[in-house]
Design a protein around this motif. Structure first.
Motif, mmCIF file in Angstrom:
data_model
loop_
_atom_site.group_PDB
_atom_site.id
_atom_site.type_symbol
_atom_site.label_atom_id
_atom_site.label_comp_id
_atom_site.label_asym_id
_atom_site.label_seq_id
_atom_site.Cartn_x
_atom_site.Cartn_y
_atom_site.Cartn_z
ATOM 1 N N LEU A 253 -3.997 -2.746 7.202
ATOM 2 C CA LEU A 253 -4.307 -2.937 5.786
ATOM 3 C C LEU A 253 -4.533 -1.605 5.079
ATOM 4 N N GLY A 254 -4.143 -1.564 3.807
ATOM 5 C CA GLY A 254 -4.440 -0.389 2.988
ATOM 6 C C GLY A 254 -4.266 -0.738 1.524
ATOM 7 N N ARG A 255 -4.796 0.103 0.686
ATOM 8 C CA ARG A 255 -4.584 -0.035 -0.755
ATOM 9 C C ARG A 255 -4.007 1.272 -1.273
ATOM 10 N N HIS A 256 -3.315 1.220 -2.426
ATOM 11 C CA HIS A 256 -2.707 2.416 -3.020
ATOM 12 C C HIS A 256 -1.811 3.047 -1.944
ATOM 13 N N VAL A 257 -1.825 4.376 -1.750
ATOM 14 C CA VAL A 257 -0.935 4.943 -0.722
ATOM 15 C C VAL A 257 -1.374 4.582 0.693
ATOM 16 N N GLY A 258 -2.567 4.010 0.804
ATOM 17 C CA GLY A 258 -2.977 3.488 2.111
ATOM 18 C C GLY A 258 -2.118 2.298 2.524
ATOM 19 N N PHE A 259 -1.476 1.648 1.539
ATOM 20 C CA PHE A 259 -0.601 0.516 1.868
ATOM 21 C C PHE A 259 0.677 0.974 2.590
ATOM 22 N N PRO A 260 1.463 1.909 2.020
ATOM 23 C CA PRO A 260 2.602 2.400 2.824
ATOM 24 C C PRO A 260 2.177 3.022 4.152
ATOM 25 N N TYR B 79 -0.045 -4.837 5.427
ATOM 26 C CA TYR B 79 -0.305 -5.623 4.222
ATOM 27 C C TYR B 79 -1.098 -4.810 3.210
ATOM 28 N N PRO B 80 -0.870 -5.043 1.905
ATOM 29 C CA PRO B 80 -1.820 -4.490 0.935
ATOM 30 C C PRO B 80 -3.127 -5.262 1.109
ATOM 31 N N ALA B 81 -4.237 -4.580 1.237
ATOM 32 C CA ALA B 81 -5.489 -5.257 1.579
ATOM 33 C C ALA B 81 -5.840 -6.340 0.560
ATOM 34 N N GLY B 82 -5.479 -6.092 -0.700
ATOM 35 C CA GLY B 82 -5.818 -7.058 -1.747
ATOM 36 C C GLY B 82 -5.036 -8.355 -1.626
ATOM 37 N N LEU C 86 -11.050 3.592 -3.736
ATOM 38 C CA LEU C 86 -10.834 2.202 -3.309
ATOM 39 C C LEU C 86 -11.664 1.848 -2.078
ATOM 40 N N HIS C 87 -12.573 2.727 -1.753
ATOM 41 C CA HIS C 87 -13.335 2.588 -0.523
ATOM 42 C C HIS C 87 -14.167 1.303 -0.517
ATOM 43 N N ALA C 88 -14.883 1.055 -1.610
ATOM 44 C CA ALA C 88 -15.779 -0.110 -1.649
ATOM 45 C C ALA C 88 -14.966 -1.399 -1.493
ATOM 46 N N LYS C 89 -13.805 -1.439 -2.151
ATOM 47 C CA LYS C 89 -12.967 -2.649 -2.063
ATOM 48 C C LYS C 89 -12.451 -2.840 -0.637
ATOM 49 N N MET C 90 -12.052 -1.730 -0.001
ATOM 50 C CA MET C 90 -11.580 -1.831 1.382
ATOM 51 C C MET C 90 -12.682 -2.364 2.291
ATOM 52 N N LEU C 91 -13.894 -1.848 2.075
ATOM 53 C CA LEU C 91 -14.994 -2.274 2.950
ATOM 54 C C LEU C 91 -15.300 -3.758 2.761
ATOM 55 N N SER C 92 -15.169 -4.239 1.522
ATOM 56 C CA SER C 92 -15.457 -5.679 1.377
ATOM 57 C C SER C 92 -14.334 -6.518 2.005
ATOM 58 N N ASN C 93 -13.086 -6.039 1.957
ATOM 59 C CA ASN C 93 -12.002 -6.734 2.676
ATOM 60 C C ASN C 93 -12.270 -6.762 4.179
ATOM 61 N N LEU C 94 -12.810 -5.655 4.680
ATOM 62 C CA LEU C 94 -13.082 -5.599 6.119
ATOM 63 C C LEU C 94 -14.230 -6.528 6.499
ATOM 64 N N ALA C 95 -15.216 -6.616 5.618
ATOM 65 C CA ALA C 95 -16.323 -7.545 5.888
ATOM 66 C C ALA C 95 -15.777 -8.974 6.017
#
Ligand code: M6R
Length: 613
Positions: free
Chosen positions: A475-482, A502-505, A530-539
């Motif tokens: 999972l990643g968001r923004h360039v973390g997605f590619p 996958y895009p985390a969102g 996008l750190h906070a959003k990633m962490l909530s996806n991981l939770a």
């Protein structure tokens, strides 16, 4: 990347050189050449026949003088100038007595060449390397011996080099020097050798020495002496070499994949060398497209396959952010079948390591047929794609043997981000100070990649713990997605495990249903915005029993609350993170594959270059 060999004091000089060049074939090359030195005469032959170049050179050397005791040889991987005999090494000075071979890039070659031409020197090639032959010639004419002439020449040039020079007036001497590009020295009774890699002189030399940056070595039949750039004597470090030929070709690594992963800092440095003029303008010598055309660009379309497609996805974020141009990214095999729209001002960038992927070539053809200007981003000089495109940028990663692309990805991202900065300069969408800071930041990525590689042990431990897992989500968001897509691709092709990027969102829109105990979620969490959003996806995935592996920056002290394992990387500018973060994911896939007993260089069912649709 180019291969280098030299010998002084041998009775079978030509054989030593040709055998060494054959052994350097695994580095990849498109032309080859040798120079033999006798008192008062430098004899040279070159051949440009692709992978047949050394064989062609052997034929061309049928009339070689048999009594030459000194010689140098080179296999060239073209960076400046087409892979033609005229650009092959060795390069001669105006007198034809000095011969030089070079691996690396002379960054200020254009300015140095201009000055040399103004002083009456005649250039025979369009390479950056030839300036060295003429610089040595000038210092020799001023009375310096070959050692001091090489030192004086190196004071003039910037960039990366492993260089060796001979002169018919000092027929039993080779002078060699190194900055960045690899170089070793070998000795045996009455004979001295130099080479870019151990295999070239394995079985000939009995003792090996490492040449470090900014060290200069004078070799003669009796041995060698080494000095620093100021001329002060130094001692070379002896190498303990007990390799067989196969190990030596892999540079001591177990396989080409680990060698290529380790080469990424050097590949990045080569890709970014020589890319900025004195006035600060980013420049691509090889681009063949003028600034007016780039200024006229209104829309960018990137086409590519596999790993190159993931690099193209990263470029979308950079071009949009910095150059404020709208960007589309297409999978090459889809592009030509969807009746694509090519408006005036559409620039198509076709990205392909090999430059031979049929899907990408066909997409580029289709774009040109519809009126687009096409820029190729390729690692292979004069590849089919490079020849067909209107313009080309080379990534200079060196030969990639392993089927799984690694150094191709990081160098493609670097080259494309460099192009994004050039577009930003031309469109004045970023202040000059921002472009300068980003350019310097991009150049610093090589060191961040090196620092990440140094943490391999930590990745190996995580891979060992999770080697039994069968399902992975990246999972990643923004360039973390590619980056996530590329991490998943590496894991699936190397381990044959199920892995999806996958895009985390997007997780909550379906894939979350697949999360259960036993599933591993690998998350790229390095972008502070996008750190906070990633962490909530991981939770969310952790609450459903997944095992979480986070790629996180060194200063991140909150990620451990949601991650079972943390793979640490140095922090960098968010748009540069894919080049750093992917390294731990490459290592993770590599280690897992090794633990599972996979063939990491040749995964099942796959080919390095896909030339059928
Ligand atoms: O030579 P290309 O960059 O055009 O190759 C494209 C893909 O075939 C290639 O990236 C492939 O996906 C790699 N095996 C991935 O590691």
């Amino acid at each position: 990347m180019c291969g280098i060999i030299g010998v002084v004091g041998a009775s079978d000089t030509l054989d030593v050189l040709l055998e060494g060049l054959e052994r350097l074939e695994y580095r990849g090359y498109d032309s080859a050449g040798v120079a033999l030195v006798r008192p008062g005469e430098t004899w040279r032959r070159r051949a440009a026949a692709g992978v047949e170049s050394v064989a062609a050179l052997r034929v061309a050397c049928a009339d070689a003088p048999g009594d030459a005791r000194t010689g140098i040889g080179h296999t060239r991987w073209a960076t400046h100038g087409a892979p033609e005999a005229v650009n092959a090494h060795p390069h001669l000075d105006c007198t034809g007595r000095v011969a030089v071979i070079h691996n690396g890039i002379i960054e200020n070659h254009a300015a140095v060449r201009e000055e040399l031409e103004a002083r009456g020197h005649h250039f025979a090639s369009v390479t950056d390397s030839e300036v060295l032959a003429h610089l040595v010639e000038e210092s020799r004419a001023a009375g310096l011996d070959l050692l001091d002439a090489v030192r004086a020449s190196l004071a003039v040039v910037h960039g990366a080099f492993a260089v060796a020079a001979v002169d018919a007036d000092e027929p039993e001497v080779i002078v060699a020097a190194r900055r960045v590009s690899p170089l070793i020295v070998g000795t045996a009774p009455g004979v001295s050798y130099l080479a870019s890699d151990v295999p070239a002189i394995l079985g000939r030399a009995t003792t090996f020495y490492a040449v470090n940056d900014d060290e200069v070595v004078r070799l003669g039949p009796e041995g060698f002496r080494a000095v620093d750039l100021e001329g002060s004597p130094i001692r070379l470090r002896q190498l303990a070499i007990d390799w067989d030929l196969e190990t030596a070709e892999k540079g001591g690594h177990d396989d080409f994949l680990s060698k290529e992963i380790a080469e990424q800092p050097e590949a990045l440095r080569a890709t970014l060398a020589d890319r900025r003029r004195r006035d600060g303008a980013i420049t691509f010598d090889e681009l063949r497209i003028d600034d007016d055309e780039l200024v006229a660009v209104r829309r960018v379309v990137l086409v590519a396959a596999g790993t190159s497609h993931h690099a193209a996805l990263v470029a979308k974020y950079a071009i949009e952010r910095w150059a404020r141009l709208s960007v589309e990214v297409d999978i090459a095999s889809e592009y030509r079948y969807r009746d694509p729209i090519v408006e005036i001002g559409t620039l198509v960038i076709a990205v392909s390591q090999s430059g031979e992927t049929i899907d990408t070539i066909q997409a580029a053809r289709e774009a040109r047929r519809r009126g687009a200007r096409v820029v190729a981003v390729s690692n292979i000089v004069d590849s089919s794609l490079a020849r067909e495109a209107d313009a080309v940028i080379y990534t200079r990663a060196g030969l990639e043997v392993s089927v799984a692309s690694t150094k191709a990805f990081v160098t493609q991202v670097a080259a494309l981000e460099l192009l994004a900065l050039r577009l930003a300069q031309l469109r004045a969408t970023l202040p000059a100070s921002d472009v300068e800071a980003l350019f310097l930041g991009l150049r610093a990525v090589a060191d961040q990649v090196a620092a990440t590689l140094a943490r391999h042990d930590a990745v190996r431990d995580v891979a060992a713990t999770l080697a039994g897992a069968r399902d992975f989500f990246f999972l990643g968001r923004h360039v973390g997605f590619p980056t996530a897509l590329e991490g998943a691709l590496k894991l699936k092709e190397l381990t044959y495990r199920h892995a999806e990027g996958y895009p985390a969102g997007e997780l909550k829109h379906g894939p979350l249903a697949l999360i259960e105990p036993g599933v591993v979620v690998v998350a790229v969490t390095t972008d502070p915005a996008l750190h906070a959003k990633m962490l909530s996806n991981l939770a969310e995935v952790k609450a459903r029993g997944a095992t979480v592996v986070a790629v996180a920056t060194d200063d991140d002290d909150s990620v451990e609350a949601v991650a079972d394992f943390v793979l640490r990387v140095p922090a960098t500018e968010p748009l540069f993170t894919p080049m750093v973060d992917i390294v731990v994911l490459q290592l993770f896939a590599y280690d897992t594959a090794r633990l599972l007993g996979r063939n990491v260089d040749r995964p099942r069912n796959l080919a390095k270059t896909v030339t059928v649709e």
